[in-house]
Motif scaffolding. Structure first.
Motif, short mmCIF file in Angstrom:
data_model
loop_
_atom_site.label_atom_id
_atom_site.label_comp_id
_atom_site.label_asym_id
_atom_site.label_seq_id
_atom_site.Cartn_x
_atom_site.Cartn_y
_atom_site.Cartn_z
N TYR A 94 0.87 -1.07 -0.01
CA TYR A 94 0.18 -0.22 0.07
C TYR A 94 1.00 1.28 0.04
O TYR A 94 2.11 1.14 0.32
CB TYR A 94 -0.90 -0.14 0.92
CG TYR A 94 -0.33 0.02 2.54
CD1 TYR A 94 0.29 0.96 3.28
CD2 TYR A 94 -0.42 -1.42 3.40
CE1 TYR A 94 0.77 0.87 4.40
CE2 TYR A 94 -0.01 -1.38 4.47
CZ TYR A 94 0.89 -0.41 5.08
OH TYR A 94 1.37 -0.63 6.39
N ASP A 96 0.83 5.40 1.29
CA ASP A 96 0.09 6.12 2.43
C ASP A 96 0.55 7.56 1.88
O ASP A 96 1.78 7.79 1.59
CB ASP A 96 0.75 6.09 3.62
CG ASP A 96 0.19 4.80 4.37
OD1 ASP A 96 -0.73 4.31 3.99
OD2 ASP A 96 0.82 4.45 5.30
N ARG A 106 -4.64 5.96 2.73
CA ARG A 106 -4.08 4.69 2.29
C ARG A 106 -4.83 4.10 1.04
O ARG A 106 -6.01 4.02 1.19
CB ARG A 106 -3.88 3.80 3.52
CG ARG A 106 -3.28 2.58 3.11
CD ARG A 106 -3.23 1.71 4.33
NE ARG A 106 -2.05 2.33 5.32
CZ ARG A 106 -1.66 2.06 6.55
NH1 ARG A 106 -2.55 0.94 7.19
NH2 ARG A 106 -0.75 2.64 7.20
#
Length: 341
Positions: A94, A96, A106
């Motif tokens: 992921y 951020d 996110r």
């Protein structure tokens, strides 16, 4: 050949050092665990669950992509990705965006935000499982908003693929998750409220209360309470999981623990496809962890558990009068170690 190999190693080391200097790669770590497990049911050895086995081989990478943008990836190299898409072996991947010091956006593959200390613990650090955790798919693609009203609290609102998407081929189904991480004196929390499609336009709700009580510097108790409910289903404690773990660390190199899990489903509704109707199974276990280097780089463990009751899930793991004994070795290699602030 040796010259070519040495040149390649030096080039990789130089690239890694430059990447770390620019914080593109702030952490690069390899986690490995191998076990020997012996399993019996009613005194009969289960060959498919006994013997030597490599449990985990994970690569973790994290860093800063640009100003306010950070990323994280954990790839499980011991898990096949051929039968369920390329990202099946990717636990988390992921990006951020840190909009402010307190607000983060996110996007990517992430842990589905469900409360509980057993659920939150990485699989490399788990030895005995509740039946719920044996069945649940923890990771999914989605988006989340993380907000810290103060340093001791974090709220997460997440929309992700349903955990039943991958397990039961229910495409285009989703989960809405609200989670609270808290730390208040001797009491820590991982609480969540979740609404999940178990098939299209059919929902099951979770209320999860994970609590950690620091009784003393060397003693803590984790208690997880999860209640599950769907339409036309009695609500409280008819379909639930209760998990407790007591950890005692007499010296820094040794951790002793005992754990109990109880999974039950006394409903006639098929919404819970993990702990299925008619199940009532308990598992009790205990174990020891030893850290010879006085940190988590090397860990030895030995555990034993006993399960009893009824499990109606045709692909269930825990079974009546099941004994699992397990010993193993875990080691972590920090190729690039995060710098201390």
């Amino acid at each position: 050949m040796k010259k070519i190999t040495m040149t390649l190693i030096l080039c990789l080391a130089t690239i890694a050092a430059q990447a770390q200097e620019r914080k593109i790669v702030e952490q690069l770590r390899i986690d490995t665990r191998g076990d020997y497990q012996f399993t019996t049911i009613d005194g009969n050895t289960i060959d498919g669950m006994s013997g030597f086995e490599g449990r985990n081989l994970n690569v973790l990478v994290s860093g800063t992509l640009a100003d306010r943008f950070t990323y994280f990836c954990r790839q499980r190299l011991n898990k096949s990705s051929l039968d369920a898409g390329f990202f099946n072996a990717t636990d988390r991947l992921y990006l951020d965006y840190h909009a402010t010091d307190r607000l983060t956006l996110r996007a990517g593959k992430q842990t589905i935000a469900i409360g509980g200390y057993e659920y939150d613990r990485s699989s490399i650090d788990l030895y005995t499982y509740s039946e719920y955790l044996n069945q649940v798919s923890c990771y999914a693609w989605g988006a989340a908003v993380l907000y810290e009203p103060k340093p001791s609290d974090q709220l997460i609102f997440q929309v992700s693929q349903s955990m039943f998407d991958a397990l039961y081929d229910h495409p285009n189904t989703y989960s809405w998750n609200l989670m609270w991480y808290g730390s208040h004196g001797f009491w820590d929390t991982t609480w969540s409220a979740n609404l999940t499609e178990w098939k299209k336009n059919h929902f099951i709700s979770y209320l999860c209360f994970g609590n950690k009580f620091r009784i003393a510097d060397c003693l803590n108790l984790e208690v997880d309470v999860m209640n599950r409910a769907a339409a036309h289903q009695a609500f409280l404690f008819r379909d639930c999981s209760l998990i407790g773990q007591l950890n005692f660390q007499p010296i820094s190199q040794v951790n002793l623990f005992t754990k109990v899990s109880y999974d039950v489903n006394k409903t006639n509704v098929n919404a819970d496809q993990l702990v299925t109707p008619g199940t009532e199974i308990t598992c009790v276990g205990a174990g020891c962890e030893y850290f010879p280097l006085n940190d988590n780089r090397i860990r030895l463990h030995a555990t034993c558990s006993y399960a009893f009751g009824k499990n109606t899930n045709p692909v269930g793991i825990l079974d009546d009068r099941m004994v699992i004994a397990d010993v193993g070795l875990t080691w972590r290699v920090n190729i690039i170690k995060p710098q201390q602030p």
